[in-house]
Write a protein that holds these residues in place. Structure first.
Motif, PDB file in Angstrom:
ATOM      1  N   MET A  15      -1.758   6.568  -1.436  1.00  0.00           N
ATOM      2  CA  MET A  15      -3.196   6.441  -1.623  1.00  0.00           C
ATOM      3  C   MET A  15      -3.755   7.778  -2.085  1.00  0.00           C
ATOM      4  SD  MET A  15      -4.232   4.049   1.613  1.00  0.00           S
ATOM      5  CE  MET A  15      -3.439   2.460   1.844  1.00  0.00           C
ATOM      6  N   ASN A  16      -4.074   7.855  -3.348  1.00  0.00           N
ATOM      7  CA  ASN A  16      -4.429   9.095  -4.005  1.00  0.00           C
ATOM      8  C   ASN A  16      -5.866   9.491  -3.711  1.00  0.00           C
ATOM      9  OD1 ASN A  16      -4.747  11.218  -5.778  1.00  0.00           O
ATOM     10  ND2 ASN A  16      -3.634  10.200  -7.436  1.00  0.00           N
ATOM     11  N   ALA A  17      -6.063  10.778  -3.382  1.00  0.00           N
ATOM     12  CA  ALA A  17      -7.407  11.274  -3.107  1.00  0.00           C
ATOM     13  C   ALA A  17      -8.248  11.337  -4.391  1.00  0.00           C
ATOM     14  CB  ALA A  17      -7.345  12.652  -2.451  1.00  0.00           C
ATOM     15  N   GLU A  18      -7.582  11.402  -5.569  1.00  0.00           N
ATOM     16  CA  GLU A  18      -8.288  11.452  -6.842  1.00  0.00           C
ATOM     17  C   GLU A  18      -8.760  10.047  -7.202  1.00  0.00           C
ATOM     18  OE1 GLU A  18      -8.868  14.161  -8.630  1.00  0.00           O
ATOM     19  OE2 GLU A  18      -7.846  15.511  -7.246  1.00  0.00           O
ATOM     20  N   LEU A  19     -10.017   9.749  -6.936  1.00  0.00           N
ATOM     21  CA  LEU A  19     -10.546   8.421  -7.218  1.00  0.00           C
ATOM     22  C   LEU A  19     -11.867   8.589  -7.960  1.00  0.00           C
ATOM     23  CD1 LEU A  19     -10.690   5.455  -4.673  1.00  0.00           C
ATOM     24  CD2 LEU A  19     -12.165   5.672  -6.645  1.00  0.00           C
ATOM     25  N   ILE A  20     -11.842   8.273  -9.248  1.00  0.00           N
ATOM     26  CA  ILE A  20     -13.036   8.443 -10.077  1.00  0.00           C
ATOM     27  C   ILE A  20     -13.367   7.111 -10.733  1.00  0.00           C
ATOM     28  CG2 ILE A  20     -14.057   9.638 -12.045  1.00  0.00           C
ATOM     29  CD1 ILE A  20     -12.110  11.936 -11.527  1.00  0.00           C
ATOM     30  N   ILE A  21     -14.576   6.608 -10.468  1.00  0.00           N
ATOM     31  CA  ILE A  21     -15.061   5.382 -11.103  1.00  0.00           C
ATOM     32  C   ILE A  21     -16.170   5.796 -12.051  1.00  0.00           C
ATOM     33  CG2 ILE A  21     -16.134   3.136 -10.721  1.00  0.00           C
ATOM     34  CD1 ILE A  21     -14.854   3.100  -7.946  1.00  0.00           C
ATOM     35  N   ARG A  22     -15.972   5.571 -13.339  1.00  0.00           N
ATOM     36  CA  ARG A  22     -16.898   6.075 -14.353  1.00  0.00           C
ATOM     37  C   ARG A  22     -18.010   5.086 -14.704  1.00  0.00           C
ATOM     38  NH1 ARG A  22     -11.881   8.168 -15.691  1.00  0.00           N
ATOM     39  NH2 ARG A  22     -11.850  10.442 -15.952  1.00  0.00           N
ATOM     40  N   ALA A  23     -17.790   3.805 -14.526  1.00  0.00           N
ATOM     41  CA  ALA A  23     -18.790   2.799 -14.913  1.00  0.00           C
ATOM     42  C   ALA A  23     -20.054   2.939 -14.067  1.00  0.00           C
ATOM     43  CB  ALA A  23     -18.206   1.395 -14.754  1.00  0.00           C
ATOM     44  N   ASN A  24     -21.158   2.467 -14.614  1.00  0.00           N
ATOM     45  CA  ASN A  24     -22.445   2.496 -13.920  1.00  0.00           C
ATOM     46  C   ASN A  24     -22.344   1.686 -12.624  1.00  0.00           C
ATOM     47  OD1 ASN A  24     -25.120   1.996 -13.032  1.00  0.00           O
ATOM     48  ND2 ASN A  24     -25.893   2.318 -15.113  1.00  0.00           N
ATOM     49  N   TYR A  52      -9.707  -0.037  -4.941  1.00  0.00           N
ATOM     50  CA  TYR A  52      -9.078   0.979  -5.786  1.00  0.00           C
ATOM     51  C   TYR A  52      -7.936   1.676  -5.038  1.00  0.00           C
ATOM     52  CZ  TYR A  52     -11.676   1.462 -10.200  1.00  0.00           C
ATOM     53  OH  TYR A  52     -12.171   1.285 -11.467  1.00  0.00           O
ATOM     54  N   ILE A  53      -8.194   2.044  -3.795  1.00  0.00           N
ATOM     55  CA  ILE A  53      -7.170   2.732  -2.996  1.00  0.00           C
ATOM     56  C   ILE A  53      -5.936   1.853  -2.844  1.00  0.00           C
ATOM     57  CG2 ILE A  53      -6.637   3.620  -0.691  1.00  0.00           C
ATOM     58  CD1 ILE A  53      -9.597   4.484  -0.498  1.00  0.00           C
ATOM     59  N   LEU A  54      -6.154   0.567  -2.591  1.00  0.00           N
ATOM     60  CA  LEU A  54      -5.040  -0.370  -2.452  1.00  0.00           C
ATOM     61  C   LEU A  54      -4.310  -0.553  -3.777  1.00  0.00           C
ATOM     62  CD1 LEU A  54      -6.926  -2.961  -0.250  1.00  0.00           C
ATOM     63  CD2 LEU A  54      -4.976  -1.586   0.511  1.00  0.00           C
ATOM     64  N   ALA A  55      -5.058  -0.632  -4.866  1.00  0.00           N
ATOM     65  CA  ALA A  55      -4.443  -0.814  -6.180  1.00  0.00           C
ATOM     66  C   ALA A  55      -3.666   0.424  -6.602  1.00  0.00           C
ATOM     67  CB  ALA A  55      -5.515  -1.158  -7.220  1.00  0.00           C
ATOM     68  N   GLN A  56      -4.139   1.597  -6.229  1.00  0.00           N
ATOM     69  CA  GLN A  56      -3.388   2.823  -6.506  1.00  0.00           C
ATOM     70  C   GLN A  56      -2.020   2.788  -5.837  1.00  0.00           C
ATOM     71  OE1 GLN A  56      -6.170   5.802  -5.130  1.00  0.00           O
ATOM     72  NE2 GLN A  56      -6.810   6.314  -7.206  1.00  0.00           N
ATOM     73  N   ASN A  57      -1.961   2.081  -4.734  1.00  0.00           N
ATOM     74  CA  ASN A  57      -0.693   1.910  -4.033  1.00  0.00           C
ATOM     75  C   ASN A  57       0.053   0.673  -4.528  1.00  0.00           C
ATOM     76  OD1 ASN A  57       0.127   3.891  -2.269  1.00  0.00           O
ATOM     77  ND2 ASN A  57       0.021   2.585  -0.466  1.00  0.00           N
ATOM     78  N   LYS A  58      -0.478   0.048  -5.595  1.00  0.00           N
ATOM     79  CA  LYS A  58       0.132  -1.137  -6.216  1.00  0.00           C
ATOM     80  C   LYS A  58       0.305  -2.290  -5.232  1.00  0.00           C
ATOM     81  CE  LYS A  58       2.370   1.287  -9.989  1.00  0.00           C
ATOM     82  NZ  LYS A  58       3.612   1.468 -10.786  1.00  0.00           N
ATOM     83  N   GLU A  76      -3.729 -10.438  -3.263  1.00  0.00           N
ATOM     84  CA  GLU A  76      -4.377 -10.881  -2.028  1.00  0.00           C
ATOM     85  C   GLU A  76      -4.909  -9.685  -1.238  1.00  0.00           C
ATOM     86  OE1 GLU A  76      -1.710 -13.354   0.143  1.00  0.00           O
ATOM     87  OE2 GLU A  76      -1.926 -15.056  -1.218  1.00  0.00           O
ATOM     88  N   SER A  77      -4.167  -8.587  -1.247  1.00  0.00           N
ATOM     89  CA  SER A  77      -4.624  -7.378  -0.554  1.00  0.00           C
ATOM     90  C   SER A  77      -5.884  -6.828  -1.212  1.00  0.00           C
ATOM     91  CB  SER A  77      -3.528  -6.310  -0.556  1.00  0.00           C
ATOM     92  OG  SER A  77      -2.381  -6.756   0.118  1.00  0.00           O
ATOM     93  N   ILE A  78      -5.939  -6.873  -2.550  1.00  0.00           N
ATOM     94  CA  ILE A  78      -7.131  -6.408  -3.263  1.00  0.00           C
ATOM     95  C   ILE A  78      -8.336  -7.266  -2.879  1.00  0.00           C
ATOM     96  CG2 ILE A  78      -8.146  -5.940  -5.520  1.00  0.00           C
ATOM     97  CD1 ILE A  78      -5.678  -4.210  -4.758  1.00  0.00           C
ATOM     98  N   CYS A  79      -8.142  -8.581  -2.813  1.00  0.00           N
ATOM     99  CA  CYS A  79      -9.232  -9.479  -2.399  1.00  0.00           C
ATOM    100  C   CYS A  79      -9.691  -9.158  -0.984  1.00  0.00           C
ATOM    101  CB  CYS A  79      -8.774 -10.930  -2.481  1.00  0.00           C
ATOM    102  SG  CYS A  79      -8.593 -11.541  -4.170  1.00  0.00           S
ATOM    103  N   ALA A  80      -8.741  -8.892  -0.097  1.00  0.00           N
ATOM    104  CA  ALA A  80      -9.100  -8.544   1.282  1.00  0.00           C
ATOM    105  C   ALA A  80      -9.875  -7.228   1.317  1.00  0.00           C
ATOM    106  CB  ALA A  80      -7.840  -8.444   2.139  1.00  0.00           C
TER     107      ALA A  80
END
Length: 597
Positions: free
Chosen positions: A1-10, A67-73, A77-81
């Motif tokens: 789980m990477n500390a670098e998390l940047i979301i650029r969209a509005n 995002y944190i979960l997806a960074q860990n691939k 179902e986990s993303i939905c949760a």
């Protein structure tokens, strides 16, 4: 789980936010993208007008969790949760979730949504019940806990976005529950970040001091480490071993712990540095240890072989500390596979596989899962037993051996009685003595790492009240208590009295003595030793061992005969059983200094 998390969209453009998510994480299959998009749409519709404390849309926290979960691939179902872990508060039902997302996804979302925040300011039994539900959720689906770890990680990263009361309690909750749990699941990165951020908010002065120390020595460290890396690389090349060598500074909380445990000043902190050597196979790891020890003298007792004897969370690595140019240098040596497991822990077993909705894995090797299965049907509502259980599962651990060479993992501080009950209840009930490495030891003496333990029994022996007060593990406490209650009707009362007397005889923290008498300072956490009677803290104080009160738990105090004022949690059963306690009680409260911490 990477500390670098940047979301650029509005942040107020829900469509753009989801487009960016799928662009960033383009490995999800079409059916999973459809499910994730539906979860996002439901979240945005139901929480459209909700905002966080900082004015940001509510849905940004669930999105960052995803995002944190997806960074860990993690799987779809986990993303939905992650997106829907708070959806019940917006009036969405379990039936609605199951109808829209299916039974499997609904079960995970439901398990995550029900795992409410640990109530730090409520009674111990309420805390126990919350922790019990949280831990037992792992037995059926570890992903529930992984989602909650992602949730807590985003909350501590963005602490200003949560309510003020939670801002005060969250760092302590994380140090008490989530960092140890991440450690037990082998999630080292998450554990380190949890601890560093909690230190930043619980003790900002110390955090800034350590940050300054690390910053000031950055140039010196770079030259020192570069030289050490070069020497190892050259020696390894000569031996025909190609290895990746990574230099790093230790994380702040580990430095803080060294300062406290060793009682060293800032200018005496030398071992802030570490190297990690990544090899291709196990044999190369051991060869590298020999190379390192030929270059520099190893420090006695600092070599640990977690390859041959992995930690309970599956962690494998070789650790050694050497004196390099007059400074201690810690070195970790492991294979690429071991490094992957060390970085991500149990999450590394759940990496997304394209074309599958999820990849259920066998987590039987995790001792915490096996322990929970054994204890799930036990009597865990009793707060004293649960405190012991919590220590078993989340506390520090030691490893000892049976005479046959089997490895036994126990919580730090466990003794031969705990060991005996771990082997078998019948052995625990008949214990009369013990040997460690062939030498007789007291059965209540804390065991040490790597000792070979032998239990001496007698068929006439039986459990005693003093044994109940001495054991550290939940199993031993439960079995001894059950035997005493079954065979001695007054055992429970005697045990309570004994524990109360022990609590009064063992001072953990000492406040200021009278002027001119000097002072004694016990090692303590930043919030401890801050208790007032009226408007003063100038009195002799002891914190009870039976309940170990911590800020901000409600507390009570009573005048003990030899140890000044003894502090208990307000809901402590041992305190309530103390004879004539009503005549010896005093009003106590945490000081404003504690509140500031």
């Amino acid at each position: 789980m990477n500390a670098e998390l940047i979301i650029r969209a509005n942040a107020r453009d829900a469509g753009a936010l989801m487009d960016e998510f799928f662009t960033t994480f383009d490995f999800y299959a079409a059916n999973e993208q459809e499910m994730i998009a539906a979860a996002w749409k439901l979240l945005c519709e139901k929480s459209a007008d909700a905002k966080s404390e900082d004015g940001e849309p509510y849905y940004m926290h669930p999105l960052r969790t995803a995002y944190i979960l997806a960074q860990n691939k993690m799987d779809g179902e986990s993303i939905c949760a992650g997106l829907l872990h708070g959806i019940y508060s917006f009036g969405v039902s379990r039936e609605h979730i199951e109808k829209q997302f299916g039974e499997s996804a609904a079960k995970l979302i439901d398990g995550t949504a029900k795992m409410v925040r640990i109530p730090q300011t409520h009674t111990t039994l309420q805390q126990a019940d919350s922790i019990r539900k949280m831990l037992f959720a792992m037995v059926d689906d570890v992903r529930v806990i992984l989602v909650k770890i992602a949730d807590k990680l985003d909350r501590i990263r963005n602490i200003k976005s949560i309510p003020e009361a939670e801002q005060r309690s969250l760092p302590s909750e994380i140090l008490d529950i989530w960092a140890p749990l991440a450690d037990r699941l082998g999630m080292q990165k998450e554990k380190n970040e949890f601890e560093d951020l909690s230190l930043k908010y619980t003790n900002p002065d110390v955090y800034q001091q350590i940050k300054s120390i690390v910053s000031q020595t950055k140039g010196e460290r770079a030259a020192y480490l570069e030289k050490a890396v070069s020497q190892i690389a050259q020696a390894a090349e000569k031996a025909g071993i190609h290895a990746e060598i990574i230099s790093r500074a230790k994380h702040f909380y580990s430095i803080y712990q060294k300062m406290r445990k060793r009682n060293v000043a800032q200018n005496e902190l030398y071992d802030l540095l570490a190297l990690r050597i990544i090899c291709n196979e196990n044999a190369e790891c051991y060869a590298i240890v020999g190379i390192v020890h030929s270059l520099w003298k190893p420090l006695d007792g600092r070599f640990k072989d977690y390859v041959a004897m992995p930690k309970a969370n599956g962690y494998q690595s070789l650790h050694t500390t050497v004196m390099c140019e007059g400074k201690p240098l810690e070195i970790q040596i492991r294979t690429k596979a071991m490094n992957e497991a060390a970085e991500h822990g149990i999450a590394s077993h759940w990496l997304y596989k394209k074309g599958k909705s999820h990849d259920l894995v066998d987590v039987e090797h995790l001792s915490i899962i096996n322990e929970l299965r054994k204890l799930r049907d036990g009597h865990v509502s009793d707060e004293n037993f649960f405190a012991s259980l919590k220590n078993d599962l989340l506390g520090d651990e030691i490893y000892v051996f049976t005479p046959k060479g089997d490895v036994v993992q126990l919580p730090a501080g466990a003794n031969a009685i705990d060991f005996a009950y771990h082997i078998h209840s019948a052995i625990g009930e008949k214990i009369v003595g013990a040997k460690a490495d062939g030498k007789i030891i007291p059965i209540t003496k804390p065991l040490k790492n790597t000792q070979i333990i032998e239990i001496l029994t007698n068929p006439q022996a039986h459990p005693t009240e003093s044994q109940l007060g001495a054991v550290k593990t939940a199993k031993a406490r439960q079995k001894i208590h059950a035997w005493l209650v079954a065979n001695n009707p007054t055992a429970a009362e005697k045990a309570a009295k004994l524990e109360a007397e022990q609590a009064a005889l063992v001072p953990r923290h000492v406040q200021h003595h009278k002027k001119g008498a000097g002072s004694a300072h016990a090692e303590s956490a930043p919030h401890e030793n801050k208790v007032l009677i009226g408007s003063t803290s100038n009195f002799f104080i002891t914190f009870a061992q039976c309940c170990k009160p911590k800020y901000p738990e409600p507390i009570v105090g009573y005048v003990s005969r030899n140890r000044g004022i003894t502090i208990h949690r307000a809901d402590c059963l041992i305190y309530q059983r103390i004879r004539y306690v009503e005549n010896r009680s005093v009003d106590v409260a945490w000081s404003e200094e504690s509140l500031a911490k």
